[in-house]
Enzyme design. Structure first.
Site, PDB file in Angstrom:
ATOM      1  N   ASP A 106      25.310 -33.142  56.562  1.00 55.70           N
ATOM      2  CA  ASP A 106      24.749 -33.198  57.720  1.00 55.70           C
ATOM      3  C   ASP A 106      25.401 -33.929  58.858  1.00 55.70           C
ATOM      4  OD1 ASP A 106      22.466 -32.483  56.120  1.00 55.70           O
ATOM      5  OD2 ASP A 106      21.818 -34.484  55.852  1.00 55.70           O
TER       6      ASP A 106
ATOM      7  N   HIS B  36      22.650 -36.539  54.361  1.00 56.94           N
ATOM      8  CA  HIS B  36      23.432 -35.824  53.451  1.00 56.94           C
ATOM      9  C   HIS B  36      24.880 -35.793  54.025  1.00 56.94           C
ATOM     10  CE1 HIS B  36      19.591 -33.803  52.910  1.00 56.94           C
ATOM     11  NE2 HIS B  36      19.980 -33.662  51.448  1.00 56.94           N
TER      12      HIS B  36
END
Ligand code: XUL
Ligand code: CO
Length: 439
Positions: free
Chosen positions: A103, A100
């Protein structure tokens, strides 16, 4: 290469008899199996969020694992995470990763500051990819964690939130394209609702489709050739998630004309939360020509939530890989371990031990699935079970020639058909499966 895990050796295949915990028992990356090296058949991916970010916090306690990778400064920590990711992939012979946006770089005060952080980290990832040959299986945007998404992103009742989500997704697609990603995932984190008392369901679904069309058009415009995926999940965080299961998602994609660009990313634990088996969801995707990729994990049947455990149940991995074989193998997709070590398995060692467990379970499952196909008894049984549709009245039904009147005449002449109904032989087939697994 970095050296965050200096006590951990490169993990090698030693065969089923080995007692070395840091060895593969069934995954032999370069072994040619069904015409290709195992690593290309299974296409394992590291999930960035669980592996590099999640520290084991739950609603009863803080994290137990240290994922700072020795950094004191925030951005240094994220650079270290990127380097650590490639060290993990390298040591485990994993060729792919998934992330993501949030992240890889943490969110800042404003969107432009957040994007600057992404621009600082993406070259670190890019450099590692160039050196190692590792690839991006898929990217995605986290449009569920920040409080602005409390009522959803694409389905939020507030147009500002929709615009913010679109901006975030635009950037995430740009990064995915820049890194040569083969896929882009929509997981509808908070795309759902708690009560119809405050919700216009039809409007929210139209908006979700609007956002997806915008994303597809933009992705194609900037050269994204891969697959868009929706990842079905029935509940968690909202009570009614719009992407409940594979069938629900297929109906949505077809209604809004998105089915040409989207395939499904099927997650094992999401399937079981929806009251389905993992292979049921894979079969629905495959038989609708929408099978794309897999989030490999398993749930705990005694718990009602998404435990995201590393998959070790070989019945499940074997039946999963049977579906993958029937789908003709992976094209753009692969097996992403959307899985985390248990909170009590907090050491860096446990990252490796849990990946080894999951990879071996899939490698063994794959070997068994190939045995099921080669053995042929299960396929032959299924074929024979429907054989009455090959001739006579059955062939007329399949050819669309039989009318209701003809079928009635046929049934009236027969008087009764109970005598031609065969056994389903479930127990026999289950014992065949056991013999192929353990024989
Ligand atoms: C959540 C989940 C996500 C998606 C990507 O249950 O599976 O991690 O895979 O957003
Ligand atoms: Co997932």
């Amino acid at each position: 290469m970095s050296d965050f895990f200096n006590g951990i050796p490169e993990i090698r295949y030693e065969g089923a008899q080995t007692r070395n915990p840091f060895a593969f028992r069934y995954y032999n990356p370069d072994e040619i199996i069904d015409g290709k090296p195992m690593r290309e058949q299974l296409k394992f991916a590291v999930s960035y969020w669980h592996t590099l970010c999640a520290e084991g916090a739950d609603m009863f306690g803080v994290g137990t694992a240290d994922k700072s990778f020795g950094a004191a400064e925030l951005m240094d920590m994220y650079k270290n995470k990127a380097n650590a990711a490639f060290e993990i992939m390298d040591k485990l012979s994993i060729d792919y990763f998934c992330f993501h946006d949030r992240d890889i770089a943490p969110e800042a005060q404003t969107l432009s500051q957040t994007n600057e952080r992404l621009d600082e980290i993406v070259p670190v990832i890019e450099e590692n990819m160039k050196k190692s040959g590792k690839k991006l299986l898929w990217g995605t945007a986290n449009c569920f964690g920040n409080p602005r998404y409390m009522h959803g992103a694409g389905t939020a009742p507030d147009a500002d939130v929709f615009a913010f989500a679109a901006a975030q997704i635009k950037k995430a697609i740009e990064i995915t394209v820049r890194l040569g990603g083969a896929g882009y995932v929509f997981w509808g984190g908070r795309e759902g609702y708690e009560t119809l008392l405050n919700t216009d369901m039809a409007f929210e679904l139209d908006n979700m489709a609007r956002l997806m069309h915008l994303a597809v058009d933009y992705g194609r415009k900037i050269g994204f050739k891969g697959d868009f995926y929706i990842e079905p999940k029935p509940k968690e965080p909202t009570k009614h998630q719009y992407d409940f299961d594979a069938s629900t998602v297929l109906a949505f994609l077809r209604k809004y004309g998105l089915d040409k660009d989207f395939k499904l990313n099927i997650e094992a634990n999401h399937a079981t939360l929806a009251g389905h088996t993992f292979n049921h969801e894979l079969c629905v995707a495959r038989t609708n020509r929408a099978f794309g990729s897999i989030d490999a994990n398993q749930g705990d049947m005694l718990l009602g939530w998404d435990t995201d455990q590393f998959p070790t149940n070989v019945y499940e991995t074997a039946l999963c890989m049977l579906e993958v074989i029937r789908a003709g193998g992976f094209t753009n997709g692969g097996l992403n371990f959307d899985a985390k070590a248990r909170r009590g398995s907090f050491e860096h060692k446990d990252i490796f031990l849990s990946y080894i467990a999951g990879m071996d379970a899939f490698a063994l499952g794959y070997r068994i699935a190939l045995k099921i196909v080669a053995d042929g008894r299960i396929d032959e049984f299924v074929k024979a079970r429907y054989s009455s549709y090959s001739t006579g009245i059955g062939a007329d039904i399949v050819a669309g020639k039989a009318t209701m009147e003809q079928l009635e005449n046929y049934a009236l002449k027969k008087g009764d058909v109970r005598a031609s109904v065969g056994s389903g032989r479930q127990e026999y087939l289950e014992s065949v499966l056991n013999s192929l697994m353990f024989g």
